[in-house]
Design an enzyme around this catalytic site. Structure first.
Site, PDB file in Angstrom:
ATOM      1  N   LYS A  62       3.666   1.159  -4.776  1.00 13.36           N
ATOM      2  CA  LYS A  62       4.642   0.635  -5.924  1.00 13.36           C
ATOM      3  C   LYS A  62       3.975   0.695  -6.960  1.00 13.36           C
ATOM      4  O   LYS A  62       4.596   1.094  -8.164  1.00 13.36           O
ATOM      5  CB  LYS A  62       5.072  -0.621  -5.351  1.00 13.36           C
ATOM      6  CG  LYS A  62       5.970  -0.432  -3.895  1.00 13.36           C
ATOM      7  CD  LYS A  62       6.498  -1.845  -3.484  1.00 13.36           C
ATOM      8  CE  LYS A  62       5.175  -2.741  -2.884  1.00 13.36           C
ATOM      9  NZ  LYS A  62       4.588  -2.466  -1.742  1.00 13.36           N
ATOM     10  N   THR A  63       2.765  -0.014  -6.977  1.00  9.02           N
ATOM     11  CA  THR A  63       2.073  -0.062  -8.249  1.00  9.02           C
ATOM     12  C   THR A  63       1.860   1.222  -9.106  1.00  9.02           C
ATOM     13  O   THR A  63       1.975   1.633 -10.242  1.00  9.02           O
ATOM     14  CB  THR A  63       0.649  -0.629  -8.009  1.00  9.02           C
ATOM     15  OG1 THR A  63       0.960  -1.811  -7.183  1.00  9.02           O
ATOM     16  CG2 THR A  63       0.118  -1.165  -9.376  1.00  9.02           C
ATOM     17  N   GLY A  98       0.829  -1.424   0.104  1.00 12.23           N
ATOM     18  CA  GLY A  98      -0.004  -0.038   0.041  1.00 12.23           C
ATOM     19  C   GLY A  98       0.948   1.284  -0.124  1.00 12.23           C
ATOM     20  O   GLY A  98       0.314   2.426   0.110  1.00 12.23           O
ATOM     21  N   GLU A 131     -10.270  -1.522  29.139  1.00 12.94           N
ATOM     22  CA  GLU A 131      -9.657  -0.482  28.361  1.00 12.94           C
ATOM     23  C   GLU A 131      -8.963   0.602  28.932  1.00 12.94           C
ATOM     24  O   GLU A 131      -8.222   1.308  28.844  1.00 12.94           O
ATOM     25  CB  GLU A 131     -10.890   0.244  27.463  1.00 12.94           C
ATOM     26  CG  GLU A 131     -11.453  -0.622  26.481  1.00 12.94           C
ATOM     27  CD  GLU A 131     -10.552  -1.289  25.750  1.00 12.94           C
ATOM     28  OE1 GLU A 131      -9.362  -0.709  25.229  1.00 12.94           O
ATOM     29  OE2 GLU A 131     -10.749  -2.728  25.127  1.00 12.94           O
TER      30      GLU A 131
END
Ligand code: ADP
Ligand code: ZN
Length: 583
Positions: free
Chosen positions: A196-197, A193, A413
């Site tokens: 690179k493409t 993500g 939490e």
């Protein structure tokens, strides 16, 4: 290939159909022979009107008059019928009569039927063979014209590194005049993500050449040889255009390092890899074809791929830093209706986000704004999207959660949040909630990690303590017998962290400075030592965290009460509670 064959078979089929229609027309339109009584036939014979008679054994015989008319009449089956006719000067033919008009369609029908049968047999035999050997590749150049370097935000170094490739693609002659050898292959490596493409597409777009994209797994097939043949077809196709960028995503699927001992079973992959290397050495620099491959891990690749003359330029695409994140956010917010959005703050909050994750966040925000029917995308939409991207959607129907579970979640939490505030004051706690998410968490604490290049041992240890904080709070408040499964993913994550400390980063004792994955070929028996050491580290961190939390019990109670009341606390509220000193 098969498609073409199928087309040819249509030719005989249509001709046969046409022939049949013609035959039908001939038969029904009275073109065919009419009938006459035998008596009239005899009359015709005696008046010397008959030219030829076709004498057969069938009940009807055909008669051809001198004027060309043809008719049928009954076969008298006389023994001397032929003699009588001959004497009357009529030709006698002993073959059955075929009307001329029918000969052509019948002949073509027969020929066509034979032809199509032959074709079918042939294409079947061909098809069966093909499934094993030749495989057709369906790859077409993608539209890359809409992409250029402006579509890639940040990644300045990477863009710089591919700039000369673009120039080379534009005028390869210029470089060959100097005898310069351009890289035939480039490897872009980095986390998923990170774009690179996108960068590969931008290279093709900038150079205005076709972009052929495939994924490594497209080449990994059951049948040996298919992958290799696909590689050859891919290059052949790209060559038809002259210049091109060929992009192979996840190159590791074919180019993974061969792991020492395993030799069998990887025939197919080796063939594919060899085909790729052969193709790459096959084209010369002047052709203007560049292969760009992408991988998440460069160290996983076979060294054969990385040698000079192959993929000899390696470009790292890293996760975006603060400045790059800002640019990516700005890029994706372009052309969207924007209200007041604090881009700077969003960029700060999104440490370790990849470009794709940022794009996803902004898209979520746009969807939320649209659902809200808000005119603009506002900060509030971005905030919601931020939580969704990190923790999943909030569960809407919360009626089934009982009071006991809510209380456990609140303390759990609060334990995380409080330890984070105390131990990692530089990691900002941005949100604590006990609203379950659709991803399965009962609640969650979001904190923004420091934007640093390295993490030191102290930081990792404290991070583990924060992760253990949930279970610890349950343990302290509800006692050992009532701890829950809610800490499942916390424990998984802390185990990974401590394992990496000991086995990867040289921060433990049992391995010292050794890296476990590099030792994998050696038959090592220190597994038990490592497990024991990890366990001890976790235990002592747990005890350390316990001391800290016990001395801050009042804040733990206050935080969880607030959480039970409001369900979600944002960073300002959290800091206010913890800095207050009332006991
Ligand atoms: P990778 O190939 O590294 O996995 P992609 O190129 O497929 O990543 O990126 C996916 C999407 O993320 C892109 O289509 C784009 O929208 C977004 N993106 C990633 N990096 C950037 C960047 N540097 N600038 C702009 N958008 C980016
Ligand atoms: Zn937890």
């Amino acid at each position: 290939m098969n498609k073409v064959k199928n087309k040819y078979i249509l030719i005989p089929v249509t001709i046969s159909i046409i022939s049949l229609i013609i035959l039908g027309i001939i038969n029904f339109s009275g073109l065919n022979t009419a009938s006459k009584q035998y008596l009239y036939f005899r009359k015709d014979v005696s008046s010397n009107l008959v030219d030829e008679v076709f004498v057969t054994n069938s009940p009807k015989i055909n008669v051809k008059l001198k004027n060309g008319t043809i008719y049928q009449t009954d076969n008298p089956r006389l023994d001397n019928f032929k003699e009588q006719l001959l004497e009357a000067n009529v030709q006698v033919s002993e073959t059955p009569y075929f009307p001329r008009a029918e000969i052509l369609p019948i002949a073509s029908l027969v020929i066509c039927i034979i032809a199509s049968i032959l074709m079918m047999i042939k294409s079947k035999a061909f098809g069966a063979k093909k499934a094993f050997a030749v495989d057709s590749l369906d790859v077409n150049p993608e539209a890359s014209a809409t992409f250029d370097f402006n579509s890639v935000a940040g990644n300045e170094e990477a863009k710089e590194s591919v700039n000369d490739i673009v120039d080379f693609l534009k005028n390869p002659e210029k470089y060959s005049r100097y005898g310069a050898r351009m890289p035939k292959g480039i490897i872009l490596y980095g986390e998923p993500g990170t774009g690179k493409t996108l960068l590969a597409k931008a290279v093709a777009g900038e150079a205005k050449v076709p972009f052929y994209a495939m994924t490594g797994s497209d080449f990994v097939q059951i049948y040996v040889g298919v992958g290799a043949s696909r590689i050859r077809q891919l290059f052949k196709k790209a060559r038809t255009n002259g210049k091109a960028v060929i992009f192979i995503d996840e190159i590791d699927a074919i180019g993974k390092k061969r792991s020492g001992s395993t030799s069998g079973g990887s025939d197919e992959r080796d063939q594919t890899l060899n085909a790729l290397l052969t193709e790459m050495s096959g084209f010369n620099e002047k052709e203007g074809i560049v292969v760009i491959a992408a991988t998440n891990r460069l160290d996983m690749l076979d060294s054969a791929l990385l040698r000079p003359g192959r993929f000899d330029r390696h470009i790292e695409i890293s996760l975006p830093d603060l400045c790059a994140r800002k640019k990516i956010i700005e890029l994706h917010l372009e052309n969207k209706p924007l209200g007041k959005i604090d881009i700077e703050d969003l960029a700060r909050k999104t440490v370790y986000f990849s470009g794709a994750k940022l794009e996803n966040l902004i898209n979520e925000a746009a969807i939320i704004a649209c659902k809200d029917q808000s005119e603009f995308i506002e900060d509030s939409h971005i905030d919601k999207a931020y939580s969704i991207v990190l923790a999943g959607h909030e569960k809407i129907n919360r009626s089934s959660i009982n009071e006991k579970d809510r209380k456990i979640t609140a303390f759990h939490e609060a334990g995380h949040a409080l330890l984070s505030l105390k131990l990692l004051p530089d990691d900002k706690v941005s949100k604590v909630t006990i609203i379950p998410s659709t991803k399965g968490a009962g609640g969650y604490t979001l904190s923004i990690p420091q934007d640093t290049m390295y993490q030191n041992k102290d930081y990792i240890k404290k991070k583990i303590m924060v992760l253990l904080g949930g279970r610890l709070a349950e343990d302290l408040i509800f006692s050992k017998d009532f701890i829950t499964t809610g800490a499942y993913s916390d424990l998984k994550e802390s185990t990974t962290l401590v394992k990496n400390m000991v086995t990867q980063y040289g921060m433990g004792d049992s391995l010292g400075l050794l890296n476990l994955s590099e030792l994998s070929n050696i038959d090592c028996t220190i597994g038990n030592d490592i497990t024991l050491e990890c366990k001890n580290i976790l235990n002592s961190l747990y005890e350390e965290a316990k001391t800290l939390l016990t001395s801050n019990l009042n804040h733990l109670y206050m935080l969880s009460e607030e959480l039970l009341d409001k369900e979600t606390l944002l960073s300002d509220e959290i800091y206010k509670i913890v800095s207050s000193d009332n006991l």
